[in-house]
Design a protein around this motif. Structure first.
Motif, PDB file in Angstrom:
ATOM      1  N   VAL B 165       0.867  -1.177   0.000  1.00 48.62           N
ATOM      2  CA  VAL B 165       0.000   0.000   0.000  1.00 48.62           C
ATOM      3  C   VAL B 165       0.908   1.232   0.000  1.00 48.62           C
ATOM      4  CG1 VAL B 165      -1.708   1.319   1.319  1.00 48.62           C
ATOM      5  CG2 VAL B 165      -1.886  -1.176   1.203  1.00 48.62           C
ATOM      6  N   ASN B 166       0.654   2.122  -0.935  1.00 50.65           N
ATOM      7  CA  ASN B 166       1.425   3.351  -1.046  1.00 50.65           C
ATOM      8  C   ASN B 166       0.858   4.404  -0.082  1.00 50.65           C
ATOM      9  OD1 ASN B 166       2.006   5.741  -3.795  1.00 50.65           O
ATOM     10  ND2 ASN B 166       3.214   5.319  -1.976  1.00 50.65           N
ATOM     11  N   ILE B 167       1.712   4.886   0.820  1.00 50.15           N
ATOM     12  CA  ILE B 167       1.270   5.934   1.754  1.00 50.15           C
ATOM     13  C   ILE B 167       1.895   7.248   1.326  1.00 50.15           C
ATOM     14  CG2 ILE B 167       1.236   6.692   4.167  1.00 50.15           C
ATOM     15  CD1 ILE B 167       1.370   3.844   5.051  1.00 50.15           C
ATOM     16  N   LYS B 168       1.038   8.258   1.151  1.00 51.66           N
ATOM     17  CA  LYS B 168       1.497   9.561   0.670  1.00 51.66           C
ATOM     18  C   LYS B 168       1.077  10.665   1.625  1.00 51.66           C
ATOM     19  CE  LYS B 168       1.508   9.240  -4.371  1.00 51.66           C
ATOM     20  NZ  LYS B 168       0.765   9.629  -5.584  1.00 51.66           N
ATOM     21  N   ALA B 169       1.897  11.719   1.696  1.00 53.81           N
ATOM     22  CA  ALA B 169       1.491  12.940   2.394  1.00 53.81           C
ATOM     23  C   ALA B 169       1.434  14.026   1.332  1.00 53.81           C
ATOM     24  CB  ALA B 169       2.502  13.294   3.470  1.00 53.81           C
ATOM     25  N   GLU B 170       0.269  14.628   1.165  1.00 59.08           N
ATOM     26  CA  GLU B 170       0.091  15.612   0.090  1.00 59.08           C
ATOM     27  C   GLU B 170      -1.000  16.592   0.482  1.00 59.08           C
ATOM     28  OE1 GLU B 170       1.027  13.782  -4.322  1.00 59.08           O
ATOM     29  OE2 GLU B 170      -1.050  13.821  -3.617  1.00 59.08           O
ATOM     30  N   ASN B 171      -0.735  17.871   0.351  1.00 63.20           N
ATOM     31  CA  ASN B 171      -1.750  18.897   0.586  1.00 63.20           C
ATOM     32  C   ASN B 171      -2.526  18.704   1.886  1.00 63.20           C
ATOM     33  OD1 ASN B 171      -1.056  19.623  -2.050  1.00 63.20           O
ATOM     34  ND2 ASN B 171      -2.689  18.317  -2.895  1.00 63.20           N
ATOM     35  N   ASN B 172      -1.823  18.470   2.962  1.00 61.78           N
ATOM     36  CA  ASN B 172      -2.470  18.269   4.256  1.00 61.78           C
ATOM     37  C   ASN B 172      -3.381  17.051   4.318  1.00 61.78           C
ATOM     38  OD1 ASN B 172      -1.158  20.476   5.175  1.00 61.78           O
ATOM     39  ND2 ASN B 172      -2.913  21.871   4.942  1.00 61.78           N
ATOM     40  N   TYR B 173      -3.121  16.090   3.456  1.00 66.53           N
ATOM     41  CA  TYR B 173      -3.821  14.816   3.540  1.00 66.53           C
ATOM     42  C   TYR B 173      -2.794  13.690   3.687  1.00 66.53           C
ATOM     43  CZ  TYR B 173      -8.377  16.581   1.961  1.00 66.53           C
ATOM     44  OH  TYR B 173      -9.574  17.226   1.870  1.00 66.53           O
ATOM     45  N   GLN B 175      -2.701   9.874   2.510  1.00 62.36           N
ATOM     46  CA  GLN B 175      -3.474   9.046   1.581  1.00 62.36           C
ATOM     47  C   GLN B 175      -2.895   7.630   1.501  1.00 62.36           C
ATOM     48  OE1 GLN B 175      -3.537  10.370  -2.555  1.00 62.36           O
ATOM     49  NE2 GLN B 175      -5.570   9.464  -2.834  1.00 62.36           N
ATOM     50  N   PHE B 176      -3.794   6.638   1.489  1.00 62.09           N
ATOM     51  CA  PHE B 176      -3.400   5.242   1.268  1.00 62.09           C
ATOM     52  C   PHE B 176      -3.886   4.854  -0.129  1.00 62.09           C
ATOM     53  CE2 PHE B 176      -2.957   3.057   5.686  1.00 62.09           C
ATOM     54  CZ  PHE B 176      -2.346   4.173   6.211  1.00 62.09           C
ATOM     55  N   ILE B 177      -3.031   4.186  -0.924  1.00 63.02           N
ATOM     56  CA  ILE B 177      -3.402   3.760  -2.276  1.00 63.02           C
ATOM     57  C   ILE B 177      -3.008   2.297  -2.456  1.00 63.02           C
ATOM     58  CG2 ILE B 177      -3.052   4.136  -4.759  1.00 63.02           C
ATOM     59  CD1 ILE B 177      -1.985   6.951  -3.960  1.00 63.02           C
ATOM     60  N   ALA B 178      -3.936   1.496  -3.017  1.00 64.40           N
ATOM     61  CA  ALA B 178      -3.599   0.102  -3.331  1.00 64.40           C
ATOM     62  C   ALA B 178      -4.183  -0.245  -4.682  1.00 64.40           C
ATOM     63  CB  ALA B 178      -4.160  -0.843  -2.267  1.00 64.40           C
ATOM     64  N   THR B 179      -3.431  -0.985  -5.478  1.00 64.73           N
ATOM     65  CA  THR B 179      -3.965  -1.440  -6.769  1.00 64.73           C
ATOM     66  C   THR B 179      -3.306  -2.751  -7.167  1.00 64.73           C
ATOM     67  OG1 THR B 179      -4.296  -0.922  -9.107  1.00 64.73           O
ATOM     68  CG2 THR B 179      -2.269  -0.105  -8.115  1.00 64.73           C
ATOM     69  N   ASP B 180      -4.086  -3.597  -7.834  1.00 67.43           N
ATOM     70  CA  ASP B 180      -3.502  -4.812  -8.403  1.00 67.43           C
ATOM     71  C   ASP B 180      -3.502  -4.711  -9.926  1.00 67.43           C
ATOM     72  OD1 ASP B 180      -6.127  -5.111  -9.065  1.00 67.43           O
ATOM     73  OD2 ASP B 180      -6.466  -6.936  -7.922  1.00 67.43           O
ATOM     74  N   SER B 181      -3.691  -3.509 -10.443  1.00 71.51           N
ATOM     75  CA  SER B 181      -3.742  -3.133 -11.865  1.00 71.51           C
ATOM     76  C   SER B 181      -5.085  -3.474 -12.522  1.00 71.51           C
ATOM     77  CB  SER B 181      -2.551  -3.701 -12.659  1.00 71.51           C
ATOM     78  OG  SER B 181      -2.751  -5.051 -12.940  1.00 71.51           O
ATOM     79  N   HIS B 182      -5.994  -4.159 -11.793  1.00 74.41           N
ATOM     80  CA  HIS B 182      -7.348  -4.355 -12.309  1.00 74.41           C
ATOM     81  C   HIS B 182      -8.352  -3.475 -11.576  1.00 74.41           C
ATOM     82  CE1 HIS B 182      -5.866  -7.751 -14.536  1.00 74.41           C
ATOM     83  NE2 HIS B 182      -5.378  -8.259 -13.421  1.00 74.41           N
ATOM     84  N   ARG B 183      -7.966  -3.062 -10.375  1.00 73.18           N
ATOM     85  CA  ARG B 183      -8.824  -2.175  -9.588  1.00 73.18           C
ATOM     86  C   ARG B 183      -7.903  -1.393  -8.651  1.00 73.18           C
ATOM     87  NH1 ARG B 183     -10.640  -5.910  -5.160  1.00 73.18           N
ATOM     88  NH2 ARG B 183      -9.092  -7.557  -5.162  1.00 73.18           N
ATOM     89  N   LEU B 184      -8.469  -0.302  -8.143  1.00 68.12           N
ATOM     90  CA  LEU B 184      -7.679   0.613  -7.335  1.00 68.12           C
ATOM     91  C   LEU B 184      -8.530   1.051  -6.158  1.00 68.12           C
ATOM     92  CD1 LEU B 184      -5.092   2.829  -7.624  1.00 68.12           C
ATOM     93  CD2 LEU B 184      -6.992   4.323  -8.179  1.00 68.12           C
ATOM     94  N   ALA B 185      -7.914   1.162  -4.987  1.00 65.26           N
ATOM     95  CA  ALA B 185      -8.645   1.632  -3.805  1.00 65.26           C
ATOM     96  C   ALA B 185      -7.826   2.748  -3.162  1.00 65.26           C
ATOM     97  CB  ALA B 185      -8.847   0.487  -2.815  1.00 65.26           C
ATOM     98  N   THR B 186      -8.461   3.886  -2.899  1.00 63.44           N
ATOM     99  CA  THR B 186      -7.750   4.945  -2.196  1.00 63.44           C
ATOM    100  C   THR B 186      -8.599   5.473  -1.057  1.00 63.44           C
ATOM    101  OG1 THR B 186      -8.563   6.879  -3.385  1.00 63.44           O
ATOM    102  CG2 THR B 186      -6.771   5.666  -4.418  1.00 63.44           C
ATOM    103  N   SER B 187      -7.918   5.930  -0.033  1.00 61.69           N
ATOM    104  CA  SER B 187      -8.587   6.518   1.112  1.00 61.69           C
ATOM    105  C   SER B 187      -7.667   7.591   1.671  1.00 61.69           C
ATOM    106  CB  SER B 187      -8.840   5.430   2.160  1.00 61.69           C
ATOM    107  OG  SER B 187      -9.342   5.998   3.348  1.00 61.69           O
ATOM    108  N   ARG B 188      -8.235   8.740   1.996  1.00 68.02           N
ATOM    109  CA  ARG B 188      -7.383   9.793   2.541  1.00 68.02           C
ATOM    110  C   ARG B 188      -8.078  10.442   3.718  1.00 68.02           C
ATOM    111  NH1 ARG B 188      -8.258  14.893  -1.718  1.00 68.02           N
ATOM    112  NH2 ARG B 188     -10.442  15.137  -1.115  1.00 68.02           N
TER     113      ARG B 188
END
Lengths: 380, 380
Positions: B165-173, B175-188
């Motif tokens: 899971v990719n964890i990012k800090a951006e614009n005061n958020y 964000q968690f990102i996960a994908t298996d290249s067929h679908r993508l899920a993000t939550s911030r």
């Protein structure tokens, strides 16, 4: 064929009969679930040819209407999909219709399924045993006797007859006996009216059949009628019909295995001995074939222990209520001991030993109707 | 080493750290569970070298005394036996002593275990990350973000970076990102104080690590401090320290996958679409790779269907709250759709399509912080 039926009632019946259905059957039609609609109601049938289960849903029972509409007919539904489809339907009622091409249409709320069926004519005939050799017992008593014995059947096919439970009628008792030749479990209950001995030499029901029967009988006081023919046994309740084949072969005479006198008798709180044996078994699992030791010690105590050089050892003194007779050191399988103690409902149990090399007996303190016997392991 | 400690508290800590212990490790000492006794309390450590979990038991906390007596020292206990031994001890307290031969003696009530230990000196050092790149979040928020994304990581090792899971800090958020290249899920989630971007190009945490973290964090509002170093991430609560390696490699830039405009937008009750998709998936499982169809129809309705010639077909109309834009026929994996809907807590969801061949988006109606994207399957 057409039926409009309560979904939960249908689902309950489906769950009963699918217990008999196996995907590994030599007869392809038995992968299906048979639905018979008559003017009285619906009968579902599942079978793996060893076990057959039928569940009947009446149009109405005890003032509750289960079926709103029906047109007689029969179909065999795919047991892999049909139960899930019914379970996930959105509405409380479901309408099932079958057309001349054996296509089942299942409607409920806004959902509509079309499932391919198979002709009911190919489904094997189910024998209805209504022999004169029959007796009635409450559901819960049958369940209790199954639970108290079936765990001790053999899981090995080297002596197939030992994979079953021997049911006997003797001296106004019904008795269940199971043994895997390392331990023995028996349970009996008195029957009110005189019961003649079964005219068949042996009645041995596969352990697997009794496990399934135990799952589908409820815990009520309702009666089960047990009927026995030469190679089949049937258990009939108001809406369930459970048929199992009997095992061929001669069940061993087990009564002479049971020692008649005891040299060391221990009376002990069941939970105390159970948890001590459970702890001792922790270190005996992998390297030691579950073998633990029990030793009498002075002052009304016994010591339970296990030693596994690589891992470690455990010792525990258990206070007993009473101990009589010779000193004793004995080794046995903790698994067999735990299985035997698990089915005892009494607060105290009596353990009767006749020496380190002889089988020993475990009984509830207050009853002779349950008897568990375990063969010791030679380690001293 | 010696300690007299509350058994339940010890057991709770053991259960936490054993989540990191694997019997399939290349470093034999990691099959053990390390126990460090200091004057402040006890630290338990479990590790499979990818994940390390430490649990601290203080002598006393919030007025509750957990440890009655201690002498500092350390030992590595066998993780296969030690937890079961502690779990099955008879008394509320347990006394553990270790002698010069690394023999652990465990006493509780009348039970006494001797277990062989290993020297703690061989146990790998656990890095304590206290970097300046850190942020604090409540337990339950971290758990929610894990739950909303981690199911979408890839289970295949062909692109190892996608198993994280990719964890990012951006614009005061955050964000968690996960994908298996067929679908993508993000939550911030927004973070209160300004958060600088991580100085590391990529922070990708193995999905397995986050699943384990999710299991051991409780649902409280208590804070987790997250600290990040170049190749490790640490999650620290009051008494837990959870350390995971980060995945090497470049995480794909996923933001351009997300369509910016929609051609067909559907607003629908979550439970209605969820159960219709679930039903349609029943016949799509085996032969059809879970693919179902969705089609807009007049009168604010959509039709969900699946067709598997050998088994049958299913069709269902789902009433929607609102539908805007072009007519649409689209096919997709019912499994991905169910995964995406399962983590939505809102009563209604918005589904935004940009044609049958383009990825589509699922969002809760009232929030832009969760976004699920699914690639359709070409069937028309």
């Amino acid at each position: 064929m057409k039926v409009i039926i309560n979904r939960n009632k249908l689902l309950e019946s489906i769950q009963h009969v699918t217990k008999a259905i196996s995907s590994k059957t030599a007869i392809p039609i038995l992968e299906g679930l048979k639905i018979d609609v008559t003017t009285n109601g619906i009968t579902l049938t599942g079978s793996d040819s060893d076990i057959t289960i039928q569940s009947f849903i009446p149009v109405e029972e005890e003032g509750i209407q289960y079926i709103d509409e029906l047109e007689p007919g029969a179909i065999v539904a795919h047991a892999k999909y049909f139960p899930d489809v019914i379970r996930k339907l959105p509405s409380e009622t479901v309408e099932i219709t079958v057309d001349e091409n054996l296509l089942m249409t299942i409607k409920s709320g806004s959902a509509e399924f079309d499932l391919n069926g198979q002709t009911a004519e190919e489904y094997p005939h189910v024998a209805q045993i209504k022999s004169e050799v029959s007796f009635e017992l409450p559901n819960e008593l049958i369940k209790t006797m199954i639970r108290q014995t079936v765990f001790a059947v053999s899981t090995s096919e080297t002596r197939p007859i030992l994979t079953g439970v021997n049911i006997k009628a003797e001296n106004n008792y019904i008795q269940f006996i199971a043994t895997d030749s390392h331990r023995l479990a028996t349970s009996r209950i008195p029957v009110e009216k005189g019961l003649e001995e079964f005219p068949f030499e042996q009645v041995v029901v596969p352990g697997k059949s009794l496990n399934e029967l135990n799952k589908i009988l409820d815990d009520s006081e309702k009666k089960v009628e047990v009927s026995i023919a030469s190679n089949q046994i049937a258990f009939q309740t108001e809406n369930l019909y459970f048929l199992s084949r009997l095992l061929d072969g001669r069940y061993p005479e087990t009564s002479r295995l049971i020692p008649e006198e005891s040299k060391t008798t221990i009376l002990v709180n069941k939970k105390n001995i159970q948890s001590a044996v459970d702890r001792a078994s922790l270190l005996a699992k992998d390297n030691h074939n579950n073998v633990i030791r029990l030793e009498t010690s002075p002052n009304s105590k016994i010591e339970v222990s296990s030693n596994s050089p690589e891992i470690g050892k455990v010792e525990e003194e258990v206070t007993v209520e009473n101990i009589e007779g010779e000193d004793l050191k004995i080794s046995f399988s903790s698994k067999y001991m735990l299985d035997a103690l698990k089915i005892m409902d009494s607060e105290q149990v009596k353990i009767e030993f006749t020496g380190a090399m002889r089988p020993f007996i475990i009984k509830p303190m207050d009853s002779d109707d349950i008897l568990q016997l375990i063969l010791p392991v030679r380690t001293y």
